[in-house]
Structure formats: structure tokens, C-alpha cells
Design an enzyme around this catalytic site. Structure first.
Site, mmCIF file in Angstrom:
data_model
loop_
_atom_site.group_PDB
_atom_site.id
_atom_site.type_symbol
_atom_site.label_atom_id
_atom_site.label_comp_id
_atom_site.label_asym_id
_atom_site.label_seq_id
_atom_site.Cartn_x
_atom_site.Cartn_y
_atom_site.Cartn_z
ATOM 1 N N THR A 166 0.838 -1.202 0.000
ATOM 2 C CA THR A 166 0.000 0.000 0.000
ATOM 3 C C THR A 166 0.874 1.253 0.000
ATOM 4 O O THR A 166 0.672 2.172 -0.808
ATOM 5 C CB THR A 166 -0.945 -0.002 1.224
ATOM 6 O OG1 THR A 166 -1.720 -1.204 1.180
ATOM 7 C CG2 THR A 166 -1.871 1.191 1.225
ATOM 8 N N ASN A 180 -5.493 -10.603 -6.957
ATOM 9 C CA ASN A 180 -5.666 -11.196 -5.630
ATOM 10 C C ASN A 180 -6.994 -11.917 -5.477
ATOM 11 O O ASN A 180 -7.118 -12.869 -4.717
ATOM 12 C CB ASN A 180 -5.526 -10.118 -4.552
ATOM 13 C CG ASN A 180 -6.296 -8.860 -4.875
ATOM 14 O OD1 ASN A 180 -6.045 -8.216 -5.897
ATOM 15 N ND2 ASN A 180 -7.250 -8.508 -4.029
ATOM 16 N N GLN A 187 0.924 -10.453 -5.518
ATOM 17 C CA GLN A 187 0.437 -11.838 -5.525
ATOM 18 C C GLN A 187 1.264 -12.738 -6.436
ATOM 19 O O GLN A 187 1.050 -13.943 -6.462
ATOM 20 C CB GLN A 187 -1.043 -11.877 -5.954
ATOM 21 C CG GLN A 187 -1.973 -11.175 -4.995
ATOM 22 C CD GLN A 187 -2.142 -11.911 -3.659
ATOM 23 O OE1 GLN A 187 -1.720 -13.060 -3.490
ATOM 24 N NE2 GLN A 187 -2.751 -11.246 -2.689
ATOM 25 N N SER A 210 5.093 -7.435 -1.457
ATOM 26 C CA SER A 210 4.719 -7.360 -0.037
ATOM 27 C C SER A 210 5.057 -8.690 0.629
ATOM 28 O O SER A 210 4.570 -9.752 0.216
ATOM 29 C CB SER A 210 3.221 -7.081 0.059
ATOM 30 O OG SER A 210 2.822 -7.090 1.403
ATOM 31 N N HIS A 222 4.289 -10.280 3.403
ATOM 32 C CA HIS A 222 3.354 -11.194 4.086
ATOM 33 C C HIS A 222 2.529 -12.027 3.122
ATOM 34 O O HIS A 222 1.778 -12.908 3.536
ATOM 35 C CB HIS A 222 2.467 -10.435 5.079
ATOM 36 C CG HIS A 222 1.368 -9.602 4.490
ATOM 37 N ND1 HIS A 222 0.057 -10.002 4.499
ATOM 38 C CD2 HIS A 222 1.383 -8.388 3.896
ATOM 39 C CE1 HIS A 222 -0.705 -9.055 3.940
ATOM 40 N NE2 HIS A 222 0.074 -8.072 3.569
ATOM 41 N N CYS A 249 -9.140 -7.010 2.341
ATOM 42 C CA CYS A 249 -9.315 -5.601 2.681
ATOM 43 C C CYS A 249 -10.733 -5.164 2.356
ATOM 44 O O CYS A 249 -11.274 -4.269 2.985
ATOM 45 C CB CYS A 249 -8.347 -4.747 1.883
ATOM 46 S SG CYS A 249 -6.666 -5.303 2.081
HETATM 47 N N1 PLP Z 1 -1.820 -5.397 -3.726
HETATM 48 C C1 PLP Z 1 -2.308 -6.641 -3.775
HETATM 49 C C2 PLP Z 1 -2.484 -7.322 -5.105
HETATM 50 C C3 PLP Z 1 -2.683 -7.280 -2.598
HETATM 51 O O1 PLP Z 1 -3.192 -8.514 -2.644
HETATM 52 C C4 PLP Z 1 -2.503 -6.609 -1.363
HETATM 53 C C5 PLP Z 1 -2.898 -7.266 -0.080
HETATM 54 O O2 PLP Z 1 -4.025 -7.571 0.178
HETATM 55 C C6 PLP Z 1 -1.986 -5.314 -1.373
HETATM 56 C C7 PLP Z 1 -1.651 -4.743 -2.574
HETATM 57 C C8 PLP Z 1 -1.768 -4.564 -0.083
HETATM 58 O O3 PLP Z 1 -0.601 -5.054 0.519
HETATM 59 P P1 PLP Z 1 -0.039 -4.564 1.931
HETATM 60 O O4 PLP Z 1 -0.822 -5.306 2.950
HETATM 61 O O5 PLP Z 1 1.405 -4.964 1.908
HETATM 62 O O6 PLP Z 1 -0.187 -3.085 1.979
#
Ligand code: PLP
Length: 382
Positions: free
Chosen positions: A70, A146, A174, A193, A195, A319
Site C-alpha cells: 500500500t 488477488n 500476488q 509485499s 506477508h 481488505c
Molecule cells: N496489492 C495486492 C495485489 C494485494 O493482494 C494486497 C494485499 O491484500 C496489497 C496490494 C496490499 O498489501 P499490503 O498489505 O502490503 O499493503
């Protein structure tokens, strides 16, 4: 408990945990300090940056560590929006809400939406025709979705962008850890990212275009080559790169077998629960992701019933799942709001065995009769 929500987040991998603890125990010093122990922390930090750059095939100076995807999305779109006061951004409508919000905020009033096929793909032709209407400041298309697992033809799209002299921003959150990182470094701006691939939460990265002079997420003590002030999260960064290294290894041996498991699950699901559909079944998709349009019953109710049977699944983006309203991804692909409310997402990991997928089909088949008389999409959440 069988966990089928790896696109939301993943457990910390053993190698990431070990690396994180080691960094906390042995390298807790500030990498910017001047004594020898601090220099050791600096060496670890530089080593992590170089290893990540090597996976991507780029110069380490292009890597900026962030708190996650993000932050990276907001930072890079803020930078690109500031390079021109009038050029628009061309945005794939199936991006994660983090990217959509970043585009809305940073390119306020300058967002042009790309078209996607009913299978969720931005085609080369769609991008070419959008570019023919004028040169944008940037094109934004993710690597893998995602919610649906749909893979975008990012290498092709990048070739089109390159010819037009426009930077491509590719959210590969992803993709990393599931498919090879190599090649992505050719794209000007790539986001990852930790996690999502067995690393810790709250850490991620961004790659910068070679000409990103003056890029600064936040000014401060000059960390990250002046791109992002703030003492670096060395345990998180080192553990993230260790997790990615471990996942990159698995791909060599396991990818086709894991894809086979997903395909077998889809066949069994369609056979045992007729009337359902796999979303974007005609597209190339991640080996771990299935978005399934249930024949009846609202997705939230399926999630609750599956949870009671011991299966953790999702309605889509973690989210977005707390929010009212159907998925914007499915909406962009032409699904009605009522259909979108019947879509469940199952996302596995490298460690998900074939019998976990079979048990999930059994659980879905056990639950299905409770929805048989339910009018689709209007079942209220208990
Ligand atoms: N972009 C994608 C494709 C995601 O799946 C996610 C997580 O849900 C994010 C961005 C956001 O990631 P972060 O939790 O590292 O901000």
C-alpha cells in the site's frame, strides 16, 4: 485447520522466522551508526537489497524497502503524478483497492480506466488503443489478481509501454513467491509485499525507474539512499528476502504439481456442485487461486459455515471483505452485483496437499444443500 486464504496473508515461513529472530538477536543495532556492530547490520541490509535485486535482475540502487504494497503504491503514483501536472494515468480497473485509492488520490481527476475482457485480462490491443488517445504519465497493471488469480500479460504490456515511452507500474504482490521473479525487473516500477509469501507483515518493496531522481517517500535521516527516511526494519527486510529465496526454490520443483491440484479441485467442484462456475476459467491464473461462483447462497454465509467445519476461506479481497458492496473486480469483468455476492475465493500455499483440496470439496458439498432453496444473492448475513 485447513487454511485456504493465502492471498489474504500467509503464516511466517520457518526460514523467515529464523532469520527474523537472528536479526533481532544479533543485528539490532542501527545500520546508520558508526561502530562495528552497526556496520554488520548495514552489511546485512545491503546484502538483502542485493539478493532481491539479483532475483529481479536489476541494480540494487533501484530497490526501496517500504512498509508494504500500500505504501509503495501511494509513493510511486505520487512521484509519477508529480512529474507532470496534466498527464493522466491509465489504470487497470481490477487492481487491488490499495492501488485504486492511490491512483484516485495522487492522480485526482486524471484517472483513465483501461478495459478488461470478461476473463479479467488487459489485452495488448486494449492498451494500444488507450495509448492512441494520448500519452499518459504511467500505465498501472498488476501481475496477478488477488481475487481471481488472473495473470496479466505484463511482459507484453510492458513492451507496448516501452515503445510508447511510458513507465509501467506493476503490483506484483500476488506474483512474488508463487511465480518466478526474474524478468519483472525489466518493468520500471514493481511492487511486492512480504506477508504474501511467508515473510513478516509490515514490510515490502518497490523498484524505481532508472531515472527516478528526487524520488522520496518521506524525507528524514537519508535512509534508503535518501528515498525513504526512517530507521530500516532490518529483521523484517532480511526475513522477507529469506522467505522469497525459499519460495523461489520451491517453484523449480513444485509449480506444475500444485497447478494440477488446483485443476483437479475445480473439476471435482464443478462435478459435485453443478450450477457453479469458476471465475475467469479461460484465463491463465495463479496455481493457488480459485474464485468460485456458487450456485446459490451468499458468500458470507458460506464462509461462516465453512469456518464451522474447520475451513478458512474468503469472499475475495481481505481488505474489501469488511466493506459493503460487491467486488469491483467482478464488476469490471461484467458480473452482476447478485453474482458477485455468491463468489468465494480459495487460495492455497506450496504446502497445501491434494487431500486438503479434496476435503474442501467434501465440505462444500456438505454445506450446499442448506442453500438449495435460497434465492441467489439475497440471503441475509446472520
Ligand atoms: N496489492 C495486492 C495485489 C494485494 O493482494 C494486497 C494485499 O491484500 C496489497 C496490494 C496490499 O498489501 P499490503 O498489505 O502490503 O499493503
Amino acid at each position: 485447520m485447513p487454511y485456504f486464504d493465502h492471498n489474504a496473508t500467509t503464516p511466517l515461513s520457518p526460514v523467515a522466522r529464523e532469520t527474523w529472530l537472528r536479526a533481532c538477536d544479533e543485528h539490532w543495532h542501527n545500520p546508520s551508526s558508526l561502530y562495528r556492530d552497526a556496520a554488520k547490520a548495514r552489511i546485512r541490509l545491503d546484502g538483502a537489497r542485493e539478493q532481491l535485486a539479483e532475483f529481479l535482475g536489476i541494480d540494487a540502487a533501484r530497490v526501496v524497502f517500504t512498509s508494504g504494497a500500500t505504501e509503495a503504491a501511494h509513493a510511486i503514483l505520487g512521484y509519477l503524478a508529480g512529474r507532470s501536472s496534466s498527464d493522466p494515468v491509465l489504470l487497470n480497473p481490477t487492481e487491488h483497492p490499495a492501488m485504486l485509492a492511490a491512483a484516485e488520490r495522487r492522480f485526482a481527476g486524471r484517472v483513465r480506466t483501461l478495459s478488461v475482457t470478461p476473463d479479467g485480462v488487459v489485452t495488448r490491443e486494449a492498451l494500444q488503443s488507450a495509448l492512441a488517445c494520448g500519452r499518459p504519465a504511467a500505465v498501472v497493471v498488476m501481475a496477478a489478481n488477488n481475487e481471481t488469480g488472473v495473470l496479466q500479460p505484463w511482459a507484453d504490456l510492458h513492451a507496448v509501454c516501452r515503445q510508447a515511452g511510458v513507465p509501467l507500474v506493476c503490483d506484483a504482490s500476488q506474483w512474488f513467491g508463487k511465480l518466478p521473479a526474474s524478468g519483472l525487473g525489466k518493468v520500471e516500477c514493481v511492487i511486492g509485499s512480504a506477508h504474501k509469501f511467508g515473510g513478516p507483515k509490515g514490510v515490502g518493496f518497490l523498484t524505481l525507474p532508472a531515472d527516478a531522481d528526487g524520488f522520496c517517500v518521506q524525507p528524514g535521516g537519508g535512509q534508503e539512499n535518501g528515498h525513504r527516511g526512517g530507521t530500516e526494519n532490518l529483521p523484517g527486510i532480511w526475513a522477507m528476502v529469506a522467505a522469497l529465496a525459499s519460495a523461489e526454490q520451491k517453484k523449480v520443483f513444485l509449480e506444475s504439481e500444485r497447478l494440477f491440484h488446483r485443476q483437479a479441485f475445480e473439476r471435482a467442484l464443478l462435478a459435485r456442485l453443478p450450477g457453479g462456475r469458476v471465475v475467469a476459467s479461460a484465463s491463465e491464473r495463479l496455481w493457488n487461486t480459485v474464485a468460485w461462483l456458487a450456485p446459490a447462497g451468499e458468500n458470507h454465509r458460506w464462509v461462516t459455515k465453512l469456518d464451522k467445519l474447520g475451513f478458512q476461506v474468503s469472499t475475495g479481497s481481505a481488505c474489501a471483505s469488511g466493506k459493503e458492496g460487491p467486488s469491483h473486480v467482478l464488476g469490471a469483468m461484467g458480473y452482476s452485483a447478485a453474482e458477485a455476492k455468491r463468489v468465494l475465493r480459495f487460495s492455497s500455499s506450496w504446502d497445501t496437499a491434494a487431500d486438503a483440496w479434496s476435503a474442501l470439496v467434501d465440505a462444500l458439498a456438505t454445506i450446499a444443500p442448506s442453500f438449495e432453496n435460497a434465492p441467489a444473492g439475497v440471503v441475509s448475513v446472520p
